[in-house]
Design a protein around this motif. Structure first.
Motif, PDB file in Angstrom:
ATOM      1  N   ALA A  46      43.706  99.527  22.953  1.00  0.00           N
ATOM      2  CA  ALA A  46      45.011  99.855  23.236  1.00  0.00           C
ATOM      3  C   ALA A  46      45.845  99.789  21.817  1.00  0.00           C
ATOM      4  N   MET A  47      45.467  98.848  21.218  1.00  0.00           N
ATOM      5  CA  MET A  47      46.270  98.744  20.014  1.00  0.00           C
ATOM      6  C   MET A  47      45.992  99.625  18.763  1.00  0.00           C
ATOM      7  N   ILE A  48      44.872 100.427  18.649  1.00  0.00           N
ATOM      8  CA  ILE A  48      44.545 101.073  17.674  1.00  0.00           C
ATOM      9  C   ILE A  48      45.172 102.925  18.068  1.00  0.00           C
ATOM     10  N   ASP A  49      45.486 103.226  16.707  1.00  0.00           N
ATOM     11  CA  ASP A  49      46.049 104.422  16.908  1.00  0.00           C
ATOM     12  C   ASP A  49      44.869 105.576  15.817  1.00  0.00           C
ATOM     13  N   PHE A  50      44.049 106.289  16.367  1.00  0.00           N
ATOM     14  CA  PHE A  50      43.062 106.908  15.835  1.00  0.00           C
ATOM     15  C   PHE A  50      43.507 108.255  14.970  1.00  0.00           C
ATOM     16  N   GLY A  94      36.479 100.166   5.065  1.00  0.00           N
ATOM     17  CA  GLY A  94      35.803 100.514   6.062  1.00  0.00           C
ATOM     18  C   GLY A  94      35.068  99.251   6.693  1.00  0.00           C
ATOM     19  N   ILE A  95      35.553  98.026   6.038  1.00  0.00           N
ATOM     20  CA  ILE A  95      34.748  96.759   6.839  1.00  0.00           C
ATOM     21  C   ILE A  95      35.209  96.523   8.198  1.00  0.00           C
ATOM     22  N   SER A  96      36.293  97.301   8.673  1.00  0.00           N
ATOM     23  CA  SER A  96      36.718  97.084  10.002  1.00  0.00           C
ATOM     24  C   SER A  96      37.757  95.923  10.306  1.00  0.00           C
ATOM     25  N   ALA A  97      37.869  94.837   9.423  1.00  0.00           N
ATOM     26  CA  ALA A  97      38.975  93.748   9.707  1.00  0.00           C
ATOM     27  C   ALA A  97      40.345  94.383   9.748  1.00  0.00           C
ATOM     28  N   PHE A  98      40.415  94.772  10.867  1.00  0.00           N
ATOM     29  CA  PHE A  98      41.793  95.601  11.350  1.00  0.00           C
ATOM     30  C   PHE A  98      42.972  94.863  11.477  1.00  0.00           C
ATOM     31  N   PRO A  99      44.158  94.970  10.992  1.00  0.00           N
ATOM     32  CA  PRO A  99      44.375  96.191   9.791  1.00  0.00           C
ATOM     33  C   PRO A  99      44.449  95.521   8.553  1.00  0.00           C
ATOM     34  N   LEU A 155      41.971 104.953  25.568  1.00  0.00           N
ATOM     35  CA  LEU A 155      42.197 105.954  26.337  1.00  0.00           C
ATOM     36  C   LEU A 155      43.659 105.635  27.412  1.00  0.00           C
ATOM     37  N   ILE A 156      43.990 104.393  27.790  1.00  0.00           N
ATOM     38  CA  ILE A 156      44.951 103.843  28.439  1.00  0.00           C
ATOM     39  C   ILE A 156      46.111 104.122  27.735  1.00  0.00           C
ATOM     40  N   ARG A 157      45.973 103.863  26.230  1.00  0.00           N
ATOM     41  CA  ARG A 157      46.969 104.017  25.235  1.00  0.00           C
ATOM     42  C   ARG A 157      47.335 105.631  25.041  1.00  0.00           C
ATOM     43  N   GLU A 158      46.598 106.304  24.793  1.00  0.00           N
ATOM     44  CA  GLU A 158      47.029 107.817  24.603  1.00  0.00           C
ATOM     45  C   GLU A 158      47.070 108.679  25.948  1.00  0.00           C
ATOM     46  N   CYS A 159      46.643 108.426  27.047  1.00  0.00           N
ATOM     47  CA  CYS A 159      46.828 109.253  28.360  1.00  0.00           C
ATOM     48  C   CYS A 159      48.219 109.430  28.526  1.00  0.00           C
ATOM     49  N   GLY A 160      49.151 108.509  28.096  1.00  0.00           N
ATOM     50  CA  GLY A 160      50.552 108.920  28.309  1.00  0.00           C
ATOM     51  C   GLY A 160      51.195 108.634  29.672  1.00  0.00           C
ATOM     52  N   THR A 183      50.680  96.082  28.440  1.00  0.00           N
ATOM     53  CA  THR A 183      50.080  94.879  28.943  1.00  0.00           C
ATOM     54  C   THR A 183      48.889  94.591  28.312  1.00  0.00           C
ATOM     55  N   ALA A 184      47.961  95.407  28.012  1.00  0.00           N
ATOM     56  CA  ALA A 184      46.631  95.336  27.287  1.00  0.00           C
ATOM     57  C   ALA A 184      46.855  94.986  25.941  1.00  0.00           C
ATOM     58  N   GLN A 185      47.957  95.459  25.152  1.00  0.00           N
ATOM     59  CA  GLN A 185      48.136  95.243  23.788  1.00  0.00           C
ATOM     60  C   GLN A 185      48.825  93.688  23.406  1.00  0.00           C
ATOM     61  N   ASN A 186      49.503  93.392  24.330  1.00  0.00           N
ATOM     62  CA  ASN A 186      50.180  92.054  24.461  1.00  0.00           C
ATOM     63  C   ASN A 186      49.724  90.994  25.233  1.00  0.00           C
ATOM     64  N   VAL A 187      49.860  91.023  26.436  1.00  0.00           N
ATOM     65  CA  VAL A 187      49.738  89.977  27.230  1.00  0.00           C
ATOM     66  C   VAL A 187      48.274  89.701  27.451  1.00  0.00           C
ATOM     67  N   LEU A 188      47.444  90.674  27.837  1.00  0.00           N
ATOM     68  CA  LEU A 188      45.984  90.532  27.927  1.00  0.00           C
ATOM     69  C   LEU A 188      45.401  90.153  26.966  1.00  0.00           C
ATOM     70  N   ALA A 189      45.798  90.705  25.888  1.00  0.00           N
ATOM     71  CA  ALA A 189      44.927  90.140  24.534  1.00  0.00           C
ATOM     72  C   ALA A 189      45.393  88.816  24.085  1.00  0.00           C
ATOM     73  N   ASN A 190      46.581  88.413  24.291  1.00  0.00           N
ATOM     74  CA  ASN A 190      46.923  87.169  23.780  1.00  0.00           C
ATOM     75  C   ASN A 190      46.363  85.964  24.818  1.00  0.00           C
ATOM     76  N   LEU A 191      46.292  86.462  26.010  1.00  0.00           N
ATOM     77  CA  LEU A 191      45.491  85.631  27.026  1.00  0.00           C
ATOM     78  C   LEU A 191      44.316  85.209  26.763  1.00  0.00           C
TER      79      LEU A 191
END
Lengths: 381, 65
Positions: free
Chosen positions: A96-100, A325-330, A240-245, A253-261
């Motif tokens: 949910a955090m990633i903008d492709f 390209g090593i993926s340690a985002f961001p 998909l949750i992020r981009e569906c609009g 919630t997924a980006q903040n609360v869920l990920a933090n928890l």
């Protein structure tokens, strides 16, 4: 005297190895707070390392594992050991955090993400030469995915004997990306190459493309590397949750609360494997060293593919972006961007490096799935 | 070369009780080859799909008469 024995009797259970683990825990907490190195994970891990190494009455005498150890063991059992629940749920948040968009505007950037997984397979060979069993060598190698959840997922699926050391190495090096990568990048590139400017077209990507991308990637990866289906599926579900609009609230919630928890519990749970007798081994040091090799070779691989592409393309690519390209985002993308600005204050590489960085995120999951499939097949033979 | 390998092997074994066995490469190098090839193939397919999606998502401009 009896009162003193009753109160302080537990001090006799202190093992010097446990004291060393308290120091290691303290160092992790110091790095998290003072140096701000992956504090969300290193702090819970550091505190957890102290917690699980406090002297407890011998279970052989009491007949059961003491309270705190039992609780953390339970968290490990349900959160990681049973079905890798924590890393997978965390992947929803990361997705949910990633903008492709940067990579969707320039899909060729995905080649760098693929090349930068070379460190994983190089380290697999190296670890194996050092005498680690194939399953452990593969688990150590996946440190090079530069992606915590993938490392945990693969090491646990392969039932590695060194899960704790692998997790600590994976997260430590992710935090150390700003220190590890710049010297390697400078060593592998010339000043002239670092000065190459790249235009960002800023093309608009349609909403349909953004919605279809996570679905298509899940189907492709699921078919080719079935062992990575859970990882890529949860990552792409988050995206998909992020981009569906229409699910902005869930996305936030997924980006903040869920990920933090999940992050809180994940760090704490990993610490359950940092028990002195399992962690204080020379193999742990060797694993830390091999993890570093994986990061270095990943960086090298990404840069080299950019140099090779420059031999054949008209619009030159700044090879530094390959390192992202090593993926340690961001973090990795930021490192490349800052290095570009340091060479030329008008050279903005951020969008390119972010594109490569998110490609690396997808590629590292594919690498994890392929490792599971290929090593699994080799172990069956 | 053999001497160097032997020295490294002895030093490593003495230090960590871990062997140095270059022969294991016979098992891991094919995994490396297949793994890297696999990643490039999958990423190649994704690149093609994304290019296709981008074309699908871009509406052709209508000519103004």
């Amino acid at each position: 005297m009896d009162i003193l024995t009753d109160i302080f009797g537990n001090l006799a259970n202190i093992d010097p190895k446990q004291v060393i683990m308290w120091i290691i825990g303290g160092v992790l907490i110091f790095l998290a707070i003072k140096k701000e190195m992956e504090p969300t994970l290193l702090l819970p891990m550091g505190f957890g390392a102290i917690l699980v190494n406090l002297p407890i009455p011998d279970p052989a005498v009491t007949g059961e594992v003491s309270g705190v150890r039992a609780v953390i063991d339970f968290l490990f059992e349900i959160g990681i050991d049973s079905h890798e629940l924590f890393p997978l749920i965390l992947f929803i948040g990361i997705g949910a955090m990633i903008d492709f968009e940067p990579v969707l505007t320039n899909p060729k950037l995905m080649i760098f993400g693929a090349a930068a997984q070379f460190g994983i397979f190089f380290t697999l060979c190296l670890s194996s030469m050092f005498g680690f069993e194939l399953k452990d060598a593969a688990s150590i190698a996946i440190i090079g995915a530069a992606d915590g959840p993938t490392s945990i997922f693969v090491a646990n699926m392969l039932n590695s004997n060194y899960t704790a050391a692998i997790m600590v190495a994976a997260y430590s090096y992710m935090a150390l990306v700003p220190i590890v990568q710049p010297p390697i990048i400078k060593l592998c590139t010339t000043k002239k190459e670092r000065l190459i400017r790249m235009n960002y077209t800023g093309k608009k990507v349609s909403k349909l493309t953004k919605i279809l991308f996570p679905i298509v990637v899940t189907i492709i990866v699921g078919m080719v590397a079935p062992d990575a289906t859970a990882l890529i599926g949860f990552l792409m579900f988050g995206n998909l949750i992020r981009e569906c609009g229409v699910l902005n609230s869930l996305s936030e919630t997924a980006q903040n609360v869920l990920a933090n928890l999940i992050t809180i519990f994940l760090g704490f749970t990993i610490a359950s494997k940092m028990v002195a007798e399992d962690f204080l081994k020379l193999e742990t040091l060797l694993i830390m060293g091999l993890g570093l090799v994986a990061f270095v070779v990943d960086t090298f691989g990404g840069i080299m593919i950019a140099k090779i592409m420059n031999l054949f393309t008209k619009n030159k690519i700044n090879p530094m972006i390959g390192a992202a390209g090593i993926s340690a985002f961001p973090m990795s993308a930021r490192v490349v961007h800052k290095m570009g600005l340091a060479e030329d204050n008008q050279n903005f590489l951020l969008m390119h490096s972010i594109g490569v960085n998110v490609s690396g995120q997808v590629a590292s999951v594919i690498a994890g799935g392929l490792i599971l499939t290929l090593v699994g097949n080799a172990l069956i033979k | 070369m053999d001497t160097i390998t032997t020295t490294i092997a002895e030093a490593t074994s003495a230090a960590a009780g871990i062997g140095f066995t270059p022969n294991n490469l016979a098992e891991t190098v094919p995994i490396m080859g297949k793994g890297m090839l696999g990643i490039f193939i999958v990423m190649g397919i994704i690149i093609l799909c994304v290019s296709g999606l981008n074309r699908l998502g871009t509406k052709p401009k209508k000519d103004k008469k």
